[in-house]
Design a protein around this motif. Structure first.
Motif, PDB file in Angstrom:
ATOM      1  N   GLN A 110       0.843  -1.192   0.000  1.00  0.00           N
ATOM      2  CA  GLN A 110       0.000   0.000   0.000  1.00  0.00           C
ATOM      3  C   GLN A 110       0.877   1.241   0.000  1.00  0.00           C
ATOM      4  O   GLN A 110       2.093   1.155   0.167  1.00  0.00           O
ATOM      5  N   LEU A 120      -7.377  12.322   0.634  1.00  0.00           N
ATOM      6  CA  LEU A 120      -8.605  11.861   1.301  1.00  0.00           C
ATOM      7  C   LEU A 120      -9.796  12.437   0.549  1.00  0.00           C
ATOM      8  O   LEU A 120      -9.824  13.631   0.240  1.00  0.00           O
ATOM      9  N   GLU A 129     -13.477   6.210   4.493  1.00  0.00           N
ATOM     10  CA  GLU A 129     -12.273   6.214   3.680  1.00  0.00           C
ATOM     11  C   GLU A 129     -11.442   4.948   3.929  1.00  0.00           C
ATOM     12  O   GLU A 129     -10.968   4.308   3.000  1.00  0.00           O
ATOM     13  N   PHE A 132     -13.156   1.589   2.740  1.00  0.00           N
ATOM     14  CA  PHE A 132     -13.353   1.401   1.293  1.00  0.00           C
ATOM     15  C   PHE A 132     -12.506   0.250   0.750  1.00  0.00           C
ATOM     16  O   PHE A 132     -12.994  -0.655   0.089  1.00  0.00           O
ATOM     17  N   GLY A 133     -11.212   0.272   1.086  1.00  0.00           N
ATOM     18  CA  GLY A 133     -10.311  -0.772   0.594  1.00  0.00           C
ATOM     19  C   GLY A 133     -10.690  -2.145   1.103  1.00  0.00           C
ATOM     20  O   GLY A 133     -10.599  -3.146   0.385  1.00  0.00           O
ATOM     21  N   ARG A 177      -2.475  10.719   9.612  1.00  0.00           N
ATOM     22  CA  ARG A 177      -2.671   9.491  10.375  1.00  0.00           C
ATOM     23  C   ARG A 177      -3.779   8.654   9.753  1.00  0.00           C
ATOM     24  O   ARG A 177      -3.696   7.427   9.710  1.00  0.00           O
ATOM     25  N   ARG A 182      -5.455   4.025   6.560  1.00  0.00           N
ATOM     26  CA  ARG A 182      -5.981   3.417   5.347  1.00  0.00           C
ATOM     27  C   ARG A 182      -4.935   2.497   4.732  1.00  0.00           C
ATOM     28  O   ARG A 182      -5.244   1.417   4.245  1.00  0.00           O
ATOM     29  N   LEU A 186      -5.457  -2.884   5.163  1.00  0.00           N
ATOM     30  CA  LEU A 186      -5.487  -4.142   4.421  1.00  0.00           C
ATOM     31  C   LEU A 186      -4.432  -5.117   4.928  1.00  0.00           C
ATOM     32  O   LEU A 186      -4.244  -6.176   4.353  1.00  0.00           O
TER      33      LEU A 186
ATOM     34  N   ASP B 194      -5.286  12.643  -5.563  1.00  0.00           N
ATOM     35  CA  ASP B 194      -4.624  11.524  -4.895  1.00  0.00           C
ATOM     36  C   ASP B 194      -5.608  10.500  -4.332  1.00  0.00           C
ATOM     37  O   ASP B 194      -5.308   9.327  -4.264  1.00  0.00           O
ATOM     38  N   TYR B 195      -6.793  10.962  -3.899  1.00  0.00           N
ATOM     39  CA  TYR B 195      -7.681   9.982  -3.277  1.00  0.00           C
ATOM     40  C   TYR B 195      -8.221   8.982  -4.286  1.00  0.00           C
ATOM     41  O   TYR B 195      -8.551   7.855  -3.924  1.00  0.00           O
ATOM     42  N   ALA B 199      -7.587   5.052  -4.086  1.00  0.00           N
ATOM     43  CA  ALA B 199      -8.660   4.073  -4.261  1.00  0.00           C
ATOM     44  C   ALA B 199      -8.248   3.025  -5.297  1.00  0.00           C
ATOM     45  O   ALA B 199      -8.501   1.834  -5.132  1.00  0.00           O
ATOM     46  N   ALA B 201      -5.252   2.177  -5.815  1.00  0.00           N
ATOM     47  CA  ALA B 201      -4.198   1.389  -5.186  1.00  0.00           C
ATOM     48  C   ALA B 201      -4.762   0.273  -4.307  1.00  0.00           C
ATOM     49  O   ALA B 201      -4.062  -0.673  -3.992  1.00  0.00           O
ATOM     50  N   THR B 202      -6.030   0.387  -3.898  1.00  0.00           N
ATOM     51  CA  THR B 202      -6.612  -0.703  -3.128  1.00  0.00           C
ATOM     52  C   THR B 202      -7.035  -1.851  -4.042  1.00  0.00           C
ATOM     53  O   THR B 202      -7.360  -2.929  -3.581  1.00  0.00           O
ATOM     54  N   GLY B 203      -7.033  -1.602  -5.349  1.00  0.00           N
ATOM     55  CA  GLY B 203      -7.428  -2.643  -6.289  1.00  0.00           C
ATOM     56  C   GLY B 203      -8.896  -2.555  -6.676  1.00  0.00           C
ATOM     57  O   GLY B 203      -9.442  -3.488  -7.250  1.00  0.00           O
ATOM     58  N   ALA B 204      -9.558  -1.432  -6.370  1.00  0.00           N
ATOM     59  CA  ALA B 204     -10.976  -1.289  -6.680  1.00  0.00           C
ATOM     60  C   ALA B 204     -11.191  -1.160  -8.190  1.00  0.00           C
ATOM     61  O   ALA B 204     -10.344  -0.629  -8.896  1.00  0.00           O
ATOM     62  N   ARG B 208     -16.668   0.898  -9.391  1.00  0.00           N
ATOM     63  CA  ARG B 208     -16.725   1.097  -7.945  1.00  0.00           C
ATOM     64  C   ARG B 208     -16.126   2.459  -7.567  1.00  0.00           C
ATOM     65  O   ARG B 208     -16.671   3.177  -6.725  1.00  0.00           O
ATOM     66  N   GLN B 212     -18.294   5.428  -5.854  1.00  0.00           N
ATOM     67  CA  GLN B 212     -18.040   5.816  -4.466  1.00  0.00           C
ATOM     68  C   GLN B 212     -17.122   7.025  -4.305  1.00  0.00           C
ATOM     69  O   GLN B 212     -17.151   7.679  -3.277  1.00  0.00           O
ATOM     70  N   HIS B 213     -16.260   7.257  -5.269  1.00  0.00           N
ATOM     71  CA  HIS B 213     -15.339   8.375  -5.093  1.00  0.00           C
ATOM     72  C   HIS B 213     -15.604   9.534  -6.044  1.00  0.00           C
ATOM     73  O   HIS B 213     -15.567  10.680  -5.645  1.00  0.00           O
TER      74      HIS B 213
END
Lengths: 351, 301
Positions: A110, A120, A129, A132-133, A177, A182, A186, B194-195, B199, B201-204, B208, B212-213
């Motif tokens: 990550q 964010l 936030e 979500f992941g 933080r 976030r 994971l 960046d957000y 997102a 980077a989480t693999g979404a 999605r 959501q974003h």
């Protein structure tokens, strides 16, 4: 989330402690420059053949001037942008082509960004936030929220106060933080910190650094710490990787790099640092001018245009990253014995 | 470095932040801002009155808006039994204005809603995926955008034939390009934040992330822009009716009323102007309200 593995009994570990958690080979990214008709006129050689290993449990500091390809490397590792060439191996598993999927890569790796506000979503609360992941990876809503709350606790934010806050209702340190929370939600093994503390003021920076050190222990994390702040990198890193114009110019243990840097660029970079000791301050600018245009980098060694030691060989051949001491590598003809550089000959005679 | 001392007390104790209630969601903050803006509040009241009187027209209208009377043509306002007078066929003006609000508001709002859904989807898709997808969608949109909106609406309505439904379709087509453009612009902006990277980077998956974003951050600007189009939609639809391409004669519609009363402008100027006043009030109210929405939705404001 909160379980603390001693580093040798991590169930996620497969290759053992000697196998690098991340092995990067010959990573390349050229961004095309398009003309008005959409034709490709030239390429920006943002990352050009970068190779390095990240060992389990270490903090690898990455330093270099703005635009040298640090952040592009981070984005390539996360696959936020597709590399043009090169391979990334995570604990023995290549990404794609019969190895692990991108999804698995992202669960294990990550990233925390520099700008705590922009990273964010302004319409999401801290919990939304972070969870979500988790939702993306198939964890049901109620459980994801629970885990998000425990992530908040881990980064030192009281969930009763911060769980439902929007980014604009938090300070920069608190937001960062949340970004860290976030990142760790994971339960990744590797965290890329891309200038993550650079935008924070010094006292907050110190707190977040302490938090990161603590989390690293508790969660058995490995860090890639990208920063232009050499003091911070010195403080947190085990090994340091120095980049210049899309290439790795030096890589070695933090003490060696800071005490006995082999590459003239690294030495110049460190000389430009302000010293707390007035006697050590230098008047002359150690490194003048801007880096050359990455669209048309100089032939041979990319640093030769700004290097005081440049000789004919530097323009003729590109120096390979070669070992100069135990675990210490540099890409400079002056330190590669037999390269044809006058200083290298002297080095060979001395040896 | 020098800022360390001043900022440390706040930063050193993130846990010690004073306890306070949640300030509520985004939309609640927007609503509060609009309520505090006197002008916007007035516009809301005017629009609410017009909308309510249009909805409840059958119950509050003093007379049948279609009942003609050759004996009482063009009575001035404040005549006994006819508060706002009568039109050129002796129909009660007030009743016709109330009923006319139904058509005008419907023709102002529904094409904008349809165009927002279609144009918004096109623009968000183009903005999020960028490159070739963007090229393909936006260049087609640009072709439509190149025509002046009134001309395009008249041409469309002319091709499709007269009638309310056809004028609704032509108005929708007119509004898709500008909304798609706005949606594309905001999405492109949000997409590079960046957000969204985080997102990804989480693999979404892309849908999605969009839901959501991206959507949460683009609906505000798109809706603000769309609300400013309602007034234009009312005017163009009235214009189409005026030209005989929208509502057909006996129907009470502000644009059509303006057209038919045109001949009477020297005889009964006030009667002739009344439908125009309604169009003006409704469209100005929508415009001012949309301005207020725009400031209210600026998160950092």
């Amino acid at each position: 989330m909160t379980d603390t593995h001693p580093s040798d009994t991590d169930p996620r570990d497969r290759g053992g402690p000697r196998q690098p958690i991340l092995s990067v080979r010959d990573l390349k990214k050229y961004f095309p420059l398009r003309g008005p008709l959409g034709t490709i006129n030239a390429h920006v050689q943002a990352v050009d053949g970068v190779s390095f290993d990240v060992m389990k449990g270490e903090t690898l500091g990455v330093v270099g001037e703005s635009g040298c390809g640090k952040s592009t490397t981070a984005r390539l590792l996360m696959r936020l942008i597709e590399p043009d060439a090169g391979s990334v191996v995570l604990d023995g598993d290549p990404i794609g082509h019969g190895g692990i999927t991108l999804r698995e890569l992202r669960r294990n790796m990550q990233m925390v960004f520099q700008d705590s506000y922009a990273s964010l979503n302004p319409r999401h609360t801290a919990t939304e936030e972070i969870s979500f992941g988790l939702r993306v990876h198939g964890i049901p809503a109620a459980k994801a929220r629970e885990q998000a709350l425990s992530s908040l606790r881990l980064v030192g934010l009281d969930p009763t106060l911060f769980a439902d806050r929007y980014p604009h209702e938090m300070s920069g340190g608190q937001r960062q933080r949340v970004n860290v929370a976030r990142g760790i939600a994971l339960n990744p093994r590797l965290l890329i910190l891309d200038e993550s503390v650079s935008a924070l003021d010094k006292s907050v920076q110190a707190q977040v650094l302490n938090l990161l050190a603590e989390l690293k222990q508790r969660l058995n994390l490995t860090y890639i710490f990208i920063s232009h702040d050499l003091n911070v990198v010195h403080h947190v890193s085990d090994r340091v990787l120095v980049m210049y114009l899309g290439k790795v110019v030096e890589l070695g243990p933090v003490d060696r790099i800071y005490r006995a840097a082999a590459h003239p660029y690294t030495r110049a970079l460190f000389a430009s640092r302000l010293s707390m000791n007035p006697a050590l301050r230098v008047e002359a600018v150690p490194l003048s001018g801007d880096p050359p245009n990455p669209v048309r980098p100089p032939s041979g060694c990319r640093f030769r245009t700004r290097c005081a030691m440049a000789e004919a060989i530097c323009a003729a051949a590109e120096p390979m990253l070669s070992s100069v001491a135990d675990a210490h590598q540099a890409a400079c003809h002056a330190v590669i014995p037999g390269s044809g550089h006058s200083q290298a000959e002297a080095l060979a005679h001395a040896a | 470095m020098s800022a360390t001392v001043e900022t440390s007390p706040v930063a050193a104790a993130p846990r010690a932040t004073p306890k306070r209630r949640r300030t509520g969601g985004f939309w609640r903050r927007v609503a509060r801002h609009v309520m505090r803006d006197k002008l916007a509040l007035l516009c809301t009241v005017i629009l609410a009155l017009i909308a309510l009187s249009a909805i409840f027209a059958p119950w509050i209208a003093p007379a049948d808006p279609y009942k003609t009377s050759m004996m009482r043509r063009l009575l001035p306002p404040l005549s006994p039994g006819y508060i706002l007078g009568t039109d050129e066929l002796g129909r009660d003006m007030l009743s016709r204005l109330l009923y006319g609000g139904r058509v005008s508001l419907a023709m102002g709002i529904s094409p904008v809603i349809l165009a927002t859904l279609i144009g918004g989807a096109l623009g968000v898709t183009a903005g999020y995926f960028g490159r070739h997808v963007n090229m393909a969608i936006m260049r087609v949109v640009d072709v439509f955008y190149a025509f002046p909106s009134v001309l395009l609406a008249v041409a469309m309505a002319g091709v499709l034939g007269a009638g309310l439904f056809n004028s609704l379709i032509s108005l929708t087509l007119v509004f898709i390009p500008p909304i798609a453009r706005v949606a594309e612009a905001v999405t492109t902006q949000v997409r590079n934040q960046d957000y969204v990277e985080a997102a990804r980077a989480t693999g979404a998956s892309a849908p999605r992330i969009i839901v959501q974003h991206v959507l949460a951050n683009v609906t505000g600007p798109i809706m603000t822009y769309a609300s400013s189009l309602v007034s234009i939609a009312i005017i163009i639809s009235s214009g189409l009716s005026f030209l005989g391409l929208g509502a057909a004669p006996p129907i009470a519609d502000w644009g059509l009323m303006l057209n038919t009363l045109r001949q009477a402008i020297y005889v009964a100027p006030i009667n002739a102007v009344l439908p125009g006043v309604m169009i003006f009030a409704a469209s100005v109210s929508f415009n001012l309200l949309s301005d207020s929405l725009r400031t209210a939705m600026d998160v950092r404001a």
